[in-house]
Design an enzyme around this catalytic site. Structure first.
Site, mmCIF file in Angstrom:
data_model
loop_
_atom_site.group_PDB
_atom_site.id
_atom_site.type_symbol
_atom_site.label_atom_id
_atom_site.label_comp_id
_atom_site.label_asym_id
_atom_site.label_seq_id
_atom_site.Cartn_x
_atom_site.Cartn_y
_atom_site.Cartn_z
ATOM 1 N N LEU A 30 0.821 -1.211 0.000
ATOM 2 C CA LEU A 30 0.000 0.000 0.000
ATOM 3 C C LEU A 30 0.859 1.267 0.000
ATOM 4 O O LEU A 30 1.897 1.333 0.640
ATOM 5 C CB LEU A 30 -0.916 -0.008 1.227
ATOM 6 C CG LEU A 30 -1.835 -1.222 1.343
ATOM 7 C CD1 LEU A 30 -2.655 -1.155 2.625
ATOM 8 C CD2 LEU A 30 -2.766 -1.338 0.131
ATOM 9 N N HIS A 34 -3.271 4.241 -2.708
ATOM 10 C CA HIS A 34 -4.275 3.382 -2.065
ATOM 11 C C HIS A 34 -4.915 4.130 -0.890
ATOM 12 O O HIS A 34 -6.133 4.081 -0.684
ATOM 13 C CB HIS A 34 -3.641 2.113 -1.489
ATOM 14 C CG HIS A 34 -3.044 1.204 -2.511
ATOM 15 N ND1 HIS A 34 -1.703 0.976 -2.592
ATOM 16 C CD2 HIS A 34 -3.624 0.451 -3.484
ATOM 17 C CE1 HIS A 34 -1.450 0.120 -3.568
ATOM 18 N NE2 HIS A 34 -2.598 -0.216 -4.124
ATOM 19 N N GLN A 58 -3.893 -12.279 -13.296
ATOM 20 C CA GLN A 58 -3.757 -11.054 -14.070
ATOM 21 C C GLN A 58 -2.311 -10.744 -14.433
ATOM 22 O O GLN A 58 -2.028 -9.702 -15.023
ATOM 23 C CB GLN A 58 -4.404 -9.867 -13.348
ATOM 24 C CG GLN A 58 -3.688 -9.403 -12.090
ATOM 25 C CD GLN A 58 -4.490 -8.346 -11.351
ATOM 26 O OE1 GLN A 58 -5.512 -8.635 -10.722
ATOM 27 N NE2 GLN A 58 -4.058 -7.098 -11.442
ATOM 28 N N ARG A 188 5.100 -0.648 -7.728
ATOM 29 C CA ARG A 188 6.312 -1.059 -8.456
ATOM 30 C C ARG A 188 7.448 -0.050 -8.308
ATOM 31 O O ARG A 188 8.595 -0.382 -8.602
ATOM 32 C CB ARG A 188 5.978 -1.266 -9.930
ATOM 33 C CG ARG A 188 5.113 -2.491 -10.176
ATOM 34 C CD ARG A 188 4.990 -2.794 -11.658
ATOM 35 N NE ARG A 188 4.409 -4.097 -11.880
ATOM 36 C CZ ARG A 188 3.114 -4.334 -11.979
ATOM 37 N NH1 ARG A 188 2.254 -3.336 -11.864
ATOM 38 N NH2 ARG A 188 2.671 -5.558 -12.188
HETATM 39 O O1 PAF Z 1 -5.506 -2.447 -9.352
HETATM 40 C C1 PAF Z 1 -5.215 -3.454 -8.693
HETATM 41 O O2 PAF Z 1 -4.508 -3.392 -7.691
HETATM 42 C C2 PAF Z 1 -5.738 -4.814 -9.135
HETATM 43 O O3 PAF Z 1 -5.790 -4.896 -10.511
HETATM 44 C C3 PAF Z 1 -7.087 -5.180 -8.500
HETATM 45 C C4 PAF Z 1 -8.189 -4.237 -8.935
HETATM 46 C C5 PAF Z 1 -6.957 -5.175 -6.992
HETATM 47 C C6 PAF Z 1 -7.483 -6.602 -8.942
HETATM 48 O O4 PAF Z 1 -6.546 -7.542 -8.581
#
Ligand code: PAF
Length: 283
Positions: A30, A34, A58, A188
């Site tokens: 975070l 966030h 993903q 990142r």
């Molecule tokens: O944006 C992100 O951190 C991710 O793509 C999410 C929306 C938490 C889905 O894994």
């Protein structure tokens, strides 16, 4: 703060809460970006839940998944300090009990999932939609908070909610939070060296050059060429995946300002082996 690790625990917690529920899905590590979503959710809802789950489906690059930072204890302390009501921290098995190729793996979004980020990260948005569909069904929120830095993801998830899930969830887009030098907060960024981090601001500078060109009415072609030079000439940049101006609804790149009613400048670069994205709304 309730720490929920299983679907059953989440279900039990959800049954016991009433009032508007604001939800911030995250992959952890975070940062201020966030936290701005979480603070907004906190201001606007009596109940706030955050999820932390590094979603394997993903990631198109196994090394990127492996390297993704996972400072869980630090994250939990930050959430506690923001007075979050509950955090959902499931395991991979808990989220994918039937394996990765389940019923949520096949939502399609046409061109929107194959251009820009989709062109460079095949299958990425299917994975995002797959996990967010599960999270939304489990959490049953009233409001979903998403960051503008991932603008293409926001467009995909708005469609997921409206066309596939048909859930009464309001999707709220929150502005990108930047460090003082303009670099957008990203989990990142911490993978960069000090010098890499300094040079990574070239992406924001290029986007600002495009915005300036728009405001001054300069031809889009020459503005883009100049913006691309800014990133291409930055020594540590290994690759410019794209740097475009695109229609704000379809994300189709445009060649002249008049081609879109609303437009974003969007870019993705690779620097020191780390892929960074950013964008600016132009008009
Ligand atoms: O944006 C992100 O951190 C991710 O793509 C999410 C929306 C938490 C889905 O894994």
């Amino acid at each position: 703060m309730h720490r929920l690790e299983t679907r059953a625990a989440l279900h039990g917690w959800r049954r016991g809460v009433s009032g508007r529920v604001g939800f911030v899905p995250t992959m952890g590590a975070l940062h201020e970006g966030h936290l701005s979503l979480i603070r907004r959710a906190r201001r606007e809802n009596p109940v706030v839940i955050v999820s932390i789950f590094v979603n394997p489906t993903q990631f198109d690059d196994a090394e990127d998944f492996r390297r993704y930072p996972r400072p869980i204890e630090r994250d939990l302390a930050l959430l506690e300090a923001e007075s979050v009501d509950a955090v959902f921290v499931p395991s991979v098995e808990e989220m994918y009990p039937e394996g990765f190729d389940d019923a949520d793996a096949h939502y399609t979004f046409g061109e929107l999932e194959t251009i820009l980020e989709g062109a460079h990260r095949p299958g990425h948005f299917r994975g995002v939609a797959q996990v967010v569909a599960k999270l939304l069904r489990l959490v049953q929120p009233d409001v979903l908070y998403l960051g503008e830095k991932d603008y293409q993801q926001y467009l995909i998830l708005k469609r997921l909610v409206k066309e596939y899930l048909r859930m009464p969830v309001e999707v709220v887009l929150c502005p990108t939070v930047r460090e003082p030098d303009g670099l957008a907060y990203s989990s990142r960024n911490q993978l960069l060296s000090l010098e890499g981090r300094r040079q990574a601001t070239c992406l924001y500078r290029a986007l600002c050059r495009i915005r300036e060109g728009y405001r001054r009415g300069e031809p889009l072609g020459s503005v883009l060429a100049e913006a691309r030079r800014i990133v291409a000439q930055t020594p540590l940049v290994q690759k410019v995946d794209y740097l475009v101006v695109a229609d704000a609804e379809t994300l189709r790149p445009i060649q002249s300002w008049q081609e879109a009613e609303h437009a974003y400048a969007l870019g993705a670069i690779r620097i020191e082996g780390v892929r960074l994205i950013d964008n600016l709304r132009l008009y």
